[in-house]
Design an enzyme around this catalytic site. Structure first.
Site, PDB file in Angstrom:
ATOM      1  N   HIS A 271       0.846  -1.190   0.000  1.00  0.00           N
ATOM      2  CA  HIS A 271       0.000   0.000   0.000  1.00  0.00           C
ATOM      3  C   HIS A 271       0.877   1.233   0.000  1.00  0.00           C
ATOM      4  CE1 HIS A 271      -3.092   2.877   1.096  1.00  0.00           C
ATOM      5  NE2 HIS A 271      -3.923   1.989   0.593  1.00  0.00           N
ATOM      6  N   ASP A 328      -8.018  -5.313  -0.188  1.00  0.00           N
ATOM      7  CA  ASP A 328      -8.506  -6.186  -1.262  1.00  0.00           C
ATOM      8  C   ASP A 328      -8.146  -7.653  -1.053  1.00  0.00           C
ATOM      9  OD1 ASP A 328      -9.654  -4.120  -2.827  1.00  0.00           O
ATOM     10  OD2 ASP A 328      -7.655  -3.498  -3.450  1.00  0.00           O
TER      11      ASP A 328
HETATM   12  N1  CMC Z   1       4.206  -7.802  -4.779  1.00  0.00           N
HETATM   13  C1  CMC Z   1       5.560  -7.775  -4.941  1.00  0.00           C
HETATM   14  N2  CMC Z   1       6.313  -6.672  -4.788  1.00  0.00           N
HETATM   15  C2  CMC Z   1       5.682  -5.532  -4.470  1.00  0.00           C
HETATM   16  C3  CMC Z   1       4.287  -5.481  -4.281  1.00  0.00           C
HETATM   17  C4  CMC Z   1       3.548  -6.674  -4.447  1.00  0.00           C
HETATM   18  N3  CMC Z   1       2.216  -6.672  -4.287  1.00  0.00           N
HETATM   19  N4  CMC Z   1       3.921  -4.222  -3.979  1.00  0.00           N
HETATM   20  C5  CMC Z   1       5.062  -3.496  -3.969  1.00  0.00           C
HETATM   21  N5  CMC Z   1       6.119  -4.289  -4.267  1.00  0.00           N
HETATM   22  C6  CMC Z   1       7.529  -3.886  -4.281  1.00  0.00           C
HETATM   23  C7  CMC Z   1       7.879  -3.078  -5.530  1.00  0.00           C
HETATM   24  O1  CMC Z   1       8.312  -3.928  -6.578  1.00  0.00           O
HETATM   25  C8  CMC Z   1       8.951  -2.168  -5.015  1.00  0.00           C
HETATM   26  O2  CMC Z   1      10.128  -2.910  -4.913  1.00  0.00           O
HETATM   27  P1  CMC Z   1      11.574  -2.221  -5.168  1.00  0.00           P
HETATM   28  O3  CMC Z   1      11.711  -1.209  -4.075  1.00  0.00           O
HETATM   29  O4  CMC Z   1      12.526  -3.344  -5.072  1.00  0.00           O
HETATM   30  O5  CMC Z   1      11.503  -1.620  -6.537  1.00  0.00           O
HETATM   31  C9  CMC Z   1       8.502  -1.848  -3.596  1.00  0.00           C
HETATM   32  O6  CMC Z   1       7.736  -2.987  -3.185  1.00  0.00           O
HETATM   33  C10 CMC Z   1       7.667  -0.568  -3.460  1.00  0.00           C
HETATM   34  O7  CMC Z   1       6.549  -0.684  -4.362  1.00  0.00           O
HETATM   35  P2  CMC Z   1       5.980   0.498  -5.239  1.00  0.00           P
HETATM   36  O8  CMC Z   1       5.288  -0.085  -6.419  1.00  0.00           O
HETATM   37  O9  CMC Z   1       7.071   1.503  -5.480  1.00  0.00           O
HETATM   38  O10 CMC Z   1       4.948   1.128  -4.233  1.00  0.00           O
HETATM   39  P3  CMC Z   1       3.709   2.046  -4.583  1.00  0.00           P
HETATM   40  O11 CMC Z   1       3.375   2.787  -3.362  1.00  0.00           O
HETATM   41  O12 CMC Z   1       4.001   2.803  -5.841  1.00  0.00           O
HETATM   42  O13 CMC Z   1       2.560   0.985  -4.945  1.00  0.00           O
HETATM   43  C11 CMC Z   1       0.739  -0.519  -4.746  1.00  0.00           C
HETATM   44  C12 CMC Z   1       1.556   0.593  -4.080  1.00  0.00           C
HETATM   45  C13 CMC Z   1      -0.478  -0.811  -3.889  1.00  0.00           C
HETATM   46  C14 CMC Z   1       0.281  -0.068  -6.137  1.00  0.00           C
HETATM   47  C15 CMC Z   1       1.621  -1.789  -4.855  1.00  0.00           C
HETATM   48  O14 CMC Z   1       1.972  -2.235  -3.577  1.00  0.00           O
HETATM   49  C16 CMC Z   1       0.954  -2.923  -5.645  1.00  0.00           C
HETATM   50  O15 CMC Z   1       1.048  -2.968  -6.882  1.00  0.00           O
HETATM   51  N6  CMC Z   1       0.221  -3.868  -4.946  1.00  0.00           N
HETATM   52  C17 CMC Z   1      -0.504  -4.910  -5.630  1.00  0.00           C
HETATM   53  C18 CMC Z   1      -1.842  -4.396  -6.117  1.00  0.00           C
HETATM   54  C19 CMC Z   1      -2.819  -4.156  -4.983  1.00  0.00           C
HETATM   55  O16 CMC Z   1      -3.032  -4.989  -4.124  1.00  0.00           O
HETATM   56  N7  CMC Z   1      -3.473  -2.994  -5.022  1.00  0.00           N
HETATM   57  C20 CMC Z   1      -4.495  -2.610  -4.042  1.00  0.00           C
HETATM   58  C21 CMC Z   1      -4.030  -1.469  -3.198  1.00  0.00           C
HETATM   59  S1  CMC Z   1      -5.006  -1.188  -1.748  1.00  0.00           S
HETATM   60  C22 CMC Z   1      -6.580  -0.730  -2.191  1.00  0.00           C
HETATM   61  C23 CMC Z   1      -6.764   0.096  -3.386  1.00  0.00           C
HETATM   62  O17 CMC Z   1      -6.069   1.072  -3.643  1.00  0.00           O
HETATM   63  O18 CMC Z   1      -7.681  -0.234  -4.116  1.00  0.00           O
END
Ligand code: CMC
Length: 392
Positions: A271, A328
């Site tokens: 998140h 989710d």
């Molecule tokens: N699985 C594997 N690695 C992950 C995941 C995941 N679900 N989420 C983040 N990471 C890693 C990412 O690869 C990055 O690694 P590194 O630092 O080595 O490059 C690090 O963690 C930080 O991730 P980010 O993508 O820079 O973080 P963000 O704040 O931009 O993204 C997020 C947040 C929710 C989009 C992301 O965690 C994600 O894609 N999660 C999976 C999709 C999901 O469950 N979304 C629902 C979010 S909650 C409710 C909503 O908004 O609807």
């Protein structure tokens, strides 16, 4: 033009001041108008929470009764909207249909396009939307399965009416199970607002051009649809089903999630703001256990989800990056248990988020916010001589 600070994904940029939702990502605290999400999920109804978000206070008995009455009054939708739905192929994703239908309300209520309407007039638009979303959502589903649409039953509460429109068929008696209606009501409360997330920020930016409420919410539904945002609830169940079909080896999927050459992410994990736990996920996990027990359902997917969570919580990669189950992760398991088809999961999220979007849109207009217009850092060619087509 001055100095521009680049902040891709707005990771450290506040776009507004707001008095609607308080979120502390480090401590895992979420409050609507000062009330904790735990208290609201336990004691309030979704309509009460929607009133709280939109008007700022919990309603007293009289206010709640008249609010309910007004919402109920507007549940019916124009027959021509049915014609629009009929025009969609039956395999349309209901999110696509829903955002189109919400946008189409601008045609049925053109007065909503006037940016200078009085507060009372705007309030009509707000109540119409809250009342009509469940009808439009259920009708989008009926179109998908090729069944006749059910008209709203105004003797029922908000969630029961929605469930009846979704599941009643002319040949059978349909009685709403209160366990199911309560579970849905709780889920909607947990989704009702979440400050400046992607879809809410979208609603505010679109509305900042003085686009109508319907147009702004339609844009919010589109933003919610993506798998990194609300679409994650559908993606989680599809992922858990794939793991199950693949023999239930959660370690294999953990390895994929950590492999930087593999685009696969563990859906339902991570998140932008929560870095310890997502308080909504905590409540939903408990609710999933309760609902499945009450309904006597033994879902092997729940076991896979719990296994995956345990492995992830003890994994170096996930610990380092502070990745925890989000809202989710477990919600789909409850939706499945109460019979909501997977393609409707994100629509459920949209129904829940609607009062938050509305409250944020209203606040943005009341605060008289300037048009949302970010800047950029240009990285293209500086200046080029034009070449005729023969010269290219
Ligand atoms: N699985 C594997 N690695 C992950 C995941 C995941 N679900 N989420 C983040 N990471 C890693 C990412 O690869 C990055 O690694 P590194 O630092 O080595 O490059 C690090 O963690 C930080 O991730 P980010 O993508 O820079 O973080 P963000 O704040 O931009 O993204 C997020 C947040 C929710 C989009 C992301 O965690 C994600 O894609 N999660 C999976 C999709 C999901 O469950 N979304 C629902 C979010 S909650 C409710 C909503 O908004 O609807």
């Amino acid at each position: 033009t001055g100095y521009i600070t680049l902040d891709r994904g707005f990771k450290n940029t506040g776009s507004t001041s707001s008095s609607i939702t308080f979120l502390d990502g480090e401590k895992g605290i979420l409050r609507y108008r000062g009330y904790s999400i735990e208290d609201l999920a336990e004691n309030a109804s979704f309509l009460e929470v929607s009133y709280l978000l939109i008007y700022g206070e919990l309603p007293d008995k009289t206010a709640l009764e008249s609010y309910k009455k007004e919402i109920t009054y507007h549940t019916l939708i124009h027959e021509d909207i049915k014609n629009i739905i009929d025009g969609f192929p039956s395999n349309s994703h209901p999110m696509g249909v829903l955002c189109s239908l919400v946008s189409s309300l601008t045609a049925f209520y053109p007065e909503s396009l006037d940016p200078n309407r009085s507060a009372n007039e705007v309030d009509q638009t707000v109540k119409r939307l809250i009342a009509k979303m469940p009808t439009m959502a259920a009708w989008a589903y009926k179109n998908k399965v090729g069944h006749r649409a059910n008209y709203p039953d105004n003797s029922l509460d908000y969630c029961s009416n929605f469930l009846k429109m979704m599941f009643a068929v002319p040949s059978e008696e349909y009685e709403v199970d209160p366990v199911i209606a309560n579970a849905l009501d709780k889920l909607l409360i947990l989704h009702a607002d979440h400050e400046q997330n992607c879809s809410t920020a979208t609603v505010r930016v679109v509305g900042s051009s003085h686009a109508s409420l319907y147009a702004s919410i339609s844009a919010g539904i589109s933003a919610l649809w993506g798998p990194l945002h609300g679409g994650a609830n559908q993606a989680v169940i599809e992922m858990l089903e794939a793991i199950q079909a693949d023999g239930g080896d959660v370690q294999k999927y953990m390895a994929k999630a950590k492999d930087k050459d593999d685009p696969f992410r563990l859906m339902g994990f991570g998140h932008r703001v929560y870095k310890n736990f997502d308080p909504r996920a905590k409540i939903i996990k408990k609710a999933a256990d309760e609902v499945l027990a009450k309904l006597g359902i033994d879902d092997p997917i729940l076991e896979i989800a719990k296994g995956l969570e345990e492995v992830a919580l003890n994994d170096e990669y996930f610990i380092e990056r502070k990745l925890y189950p989000n809202v989710d992760f477990y919600s789909g398991i409850i939706y499945r248990a109460i019979g909501i088809p997977t393609s409707m999961f994100t629509v459920m999220f949209a129904l829940g988020r609607l009062p938050g979007w509305i409250a944020q849109w209203k606040e943005m207009r009341l605060q008289n916010e300037p048009i949302g217009r970010p800047r950029q850092v240009y990285t293209g060619e500086v200046k080029r001589e034009f070449k005729t087509i023969e010269e290219r």
